[in-house]
Write a protein that holds these residues in place. Sequence first.
Motif, PDB file in Angstrom:
ATOM      1  N   TYR A  38       0.827  -1.207   0.000  1.00  0.00           N
ATOM      2  CA  TYR A  38       0.000   0.000   0.000  1.00  0.00           C
ATOM      3  C   TYR A  38       0.864   1.260   0.000  1.00  0.00           C
ATOM      4  O   TYR A  38       0.563   2.226  -0.674  1.00  0.00           O
ATOM      5  N   ALA A  39       1.931   1.250   0.767  1.00  0.00           N
ATOM      6  CA  ALA A  39       2.786   2.435   0.901  1.00  0.00           C
ATOM      7  C   ALA A  39       3.663   2.607  -0.342  1.00  0.00           C
ATOM      8  O   ALA A  39       4.107   1.627  -0.943  1.00  0.00           O
ATOM      9  N   PRO A  40       3.944   3.850  -0.737  1.00  0.00           N
ATOM     10  CA  PRO A  40       4.740   4.097  -1.939  1.00  0.00           C
ATOM     11  C   PRO A  40       6.181   3.579  -1.861  1.00  0.00           C
ATOM     12  O   PRO A  40       6.707   3.094  -2.849  1.00  0.00           O
ATOM     13  N   SER A  41       6.834   3.650  -0.704  1.00  0.00           N
ATOM     14  CA  SER A  41       8.245   3.244  -0.645  1.00  0.00           C
ATOM     15  C   SER A  41       8.435   1.752  -0.907  1.00  0.00           C
ATOM     16  O   SER A  41       9.305   1.384  -1.701  1.00  0.00           O
ATOM     17  N   PRO A  42       7.659   0.835  -0.302  1.00  0.00           N
ATOM     18  CA  PRO A  42       7.819  -0.576  -0.671  1.00  0.00           C
ATOM     19  C   PRO A  42       7.377  -0.861  -2.111  1.00  0.00           C
ATOM     20  O   PRO A  42       7.904  -1.755  -2.757  1.00  0.00           O
ATOM     21  N   GLU A  43       6.447  -0.085  -2.608  1.00  0.00           N
ATOM     22  CA  GLU A  43       5.992  -0.302  -3.980  1.00  0.00           C
ATOM     23  C   GLU A  43       7.119  -0.007  -4.967  1.00  0.00           C
ATOM     24  O   GLU A  43       7.291  -0.719  -5.953  1.00  0.00           O
ATOM     25  N   ARG A  44       7.925   1.013  -4.698  1.00  0.00           N
ATOM     26  CA  ARG A  44       9.044   1.338  -5.580  1.00  0.00           C
ATOM     27  C   ARG A  44      10.056   0.199  -5.635  1.00  0.00           C
ATOM     28  O   ARG A  44      10.662  -0.052  -6.669  1.00  0.00           O
ATOM     29  N   VAL A  45      10.246  -0.505  -4.525  1.00  0.00           N
ATOM     30  CA  VAL A  45      11.182  -1.630  -4.491  1.00  0.00           C
ATOM     31  C   VAL A  45      10.637  -2.789  -5.332  1.00  0.00           C
ATOM     32  O   VAL A  45      11.394  -3.514  -5.972  1.00  0.00           O
ATOM     33  N   ARG A  46       9.338  -2.943  -5.350  1.00  0.00           N
ATOM     34  CA  ARG A  46       8.687  -4.053  -6.047  1.00  0.00           C
ATOM     35  C   ARG A  46       8.711  -3.884  -7.559  1.00  0.00           C
ATOM     36  O   ARG A  46       8.814  -4.851  -8.297  1.00  0.00           O
ATOM     37  N   LEU A  47       8.621  -2.658  -8.038  1.00  0.00           N
ATOM     38  CA  LEU A  47       8.528  -2.409  -9.476  1.00  0.00           C
ATOM     39  C   LEU A  47       9.892  -2.494 -10.146  1.00  0.00           C
ATOM     40  O   LEU A  47      10.920  -2.261  -9.521  1.00  0.00           O
ATOM     41  N   PRO A  48       9.934  -2.842 -11.442  1.00  0.00           N
ATOM     42  CA  PRO A  48      11.210  -2.894 -12.153  1.00  0.00           C
ATOM     43  C   PRO A  48      11.837  -1.507 -12.233  1.00  0.00           C
ATOM     44  O   PRO A  48      11.137  -0.511 -12.446  1.00  0.00           O
ATOM     45  N   ASP A  49      13.130  -1.461 -12.038  1.00  0.00           N
ATOM     46  CA  ASP A  49      13.841  -0.183 -12.120  1.00  0.00           C
ATOM     47  C   ASP A  49      14.762  -0.203 -13.340  1.00  0.00           C
ATOM     48  O   ASP A  49      14.761  -1.149 -14.126  1.00  0.00           O
ATOM     49  N   GLN A  50      15.549   0.845 -13.491  1.00  0.00           N
ATOM     50  CA  GLN A  50      16.431   0.942 -14.646  1.00  0.00           C
ATOM     51  C   GLN A  50      17.444  -0.197 -14.670  1.00  0.00           C
ATOM     52  O   GLN A  50      17.758  -0.735 -15.739  1.00  0.00           O
ATOM     53  N   GLN A  51      17.961  -0.578 -13.513  1.00  0.00           N
ATOM     54  CA  GLN A  51      18.961  -1.635 -13.457  1.00  0.00           C
ATOM     55  C   GLN A  51      18.388  -2.981 -13.901  1.00  0.00           C
ATOM     56  O   GLN A  51      18.996  -3.696 -14.695  1.00  0.00           O
ATOM     57  N   ARG A  52      17.204  -3.342 -13.401  1.00  0.00           N
ATOM     58  CA  ARG A  52      16.586  -4.613 -13.809  1.00  0.00           C
ATOM     59  C   ARG A  52      16.253  -4.614 -15.292  1.00  0.00           C
ATOM     60  O   ARG A  52      16.420  -5.625 -15.973  1.00  0.00           O
ATOM     61  N   THR A  53      15.810  -3.474 -15.803  1.00  0.00           N
ATOM     62  CA  THR A  53      15.500  -3.377 -17.219  1.00  0.00           C
ATOM     63  C   THR A  53      16.768  -3.509 -18.055  1.00  0.00           C
ATOM     64  O   THR A  53      16.805  -4.257 -19.044  1.00  0.00           O
ATOM     65  N   ALA A  54      17.824  -2.825 -17.661  1.00  0.00           N
ATOM     66  CA  ALA A  54      19.095  -2.906 -18.383  1.00  0.00           C
ATOM     67  C   ALA A  54      19.664  -4.327 -18.336  1.00  0.00           C
ATOM     68  O   ALA A  54      20.195  -4.819 -19.336  1.00  0.00           O
ATOM     69  N   ASP A  55      19.557  -4.999 -17.203  1.00  0.00           N
ATOM     70  CA  ASP A  55      20.029  -6.385 -17.096  1.00  0.00           C
ATOM     71  C   ASP A  55      19.272  -7.298 -18.054  1.00  0.00           C
ATOM     72  O   ASP A  55      19.862  -8.173 -18.689  1.00  0.00           O
ATOM     73  N   ALA A  56      17.968  -7.105 -18.176  1.00  0.00           N
ATOM     74  CA  ALA A  56      17.161  -7.918 -19.088  1.00  0.00           C
ATOM     75  C   ALA A  56      17.558  -7.663 -20.542  1.00  0.00           C
ATOM     76  O   ALA A  56      17.653  -8.603 -21.334  1.00  0.00           O
ATOM     77  N   VAL A  57      17.810  -6.419 -20.872  1.00  0.00           N
ATOM     78  CA  VAL A  57      18.246  -6.099 -22.238  1.00  0.00           C
ATOM     79  C   VAL A  57      19.593  -6.760 -22.512  1.00  0.00           C
ATOM     80  O   VAL A  57      19.796  -7.359 -23.569  1.00  0.00           O
ATOM     81  N   ARG A  58      20.518  -6.676 -21.578  1.00  0.00           N
ATOM     82  CA  ARG A  58      21.823  -7.319 -21.760  1.00  0.00           C
ATOM     83  C   ARG A  58      21.688  -8.833 -21.939  1.00  0.00           C
ATOM     84  O   ARG A  58      22.381  -9.427 -22.759  1.00  0.00           O
ATOM     85  N   ARG A  59      20.804  -9.467 -21.151  1.00  0.00           N
ATOM     86  CA  ARG A  59      20.599 -10.913 -21.290  1.00  0.00           C
ATOM     87  C   ARG A  59      20.038 -11.256 -22.669  1.00  0.00           C
ATOM     88  O   ARG A  59      20.370 -12.286 -23.244  1.00  0.00           O
ATOM     89  N   SER A  60      19.191 -10.390 -23.200  1.00  0.00           N
ATOM     90  CA  SER A  60      18.553 -10.702 -24.472  1.00  0.00           C
ATOM     91  C   SER A  60      19.494 -10.529 -25.668  1.00  0.00           C
ATOM     92  O   SER A  60      19.305 -11.170 -26.689  1.00  0.00           O
ATOM     93  N   VAL A  61      20.503  -9.692 -25.548  1.00  0.00           N
ATOM     94  CA  VAL A  61      21.408  -9.461 -26.676  1.00  0.00           C
ATOM     95  C   VAL A  61      22.741 -10.187 -26.518  1.00  0.00           C
ATOM     96  O   VAL A  61      23.590 -10.108 -27.392  1.00  0.00           O
ATOM     97  N   ARG A  62      22.920 -10.902 -25.441  1.00  0.00           N
ATOM     98  CA  ARG A  62      24.162 -11.649 -25.225  1.00  0.00           C
ATOM     99  C   ARG A  62      24.233 -12.796 -26.228  1.00  0.00           C
ATOM    100  O   ARG A  62      23.276 -13.547 -26.389  1.00  0.00           O
TER     101      ARG A  62
END
Length: 63
Positions: A38-62
């Motif tokens: 419910y609170a915004p701070s734990p919700e931010r941890v739950r959602l994908p961030d730039q690092q997780r997105t960049a890691d997924a892109v790197r995995r897909s082009v490796r």
Amino acid sequence: MGKFGVGAELAAVAAEEGVWNLDAPVIRVAAEYTPVPYAPSPERVRLPDQQRTADAVRRSVRP
């Protein structure tokens, strides 16, 4: 992991219909499969961030 959402359906369609045109497997970047906080701070941890997105892109082009 992305389950039961629009992104999961789009990934499924891309994998099923575009399988011969894809150069890499479909990778979904989504919120963690946990209850939505419910609170915004734990919700931010739950959602994908730039690092997780960049890691997924790197995995897909490796090679």
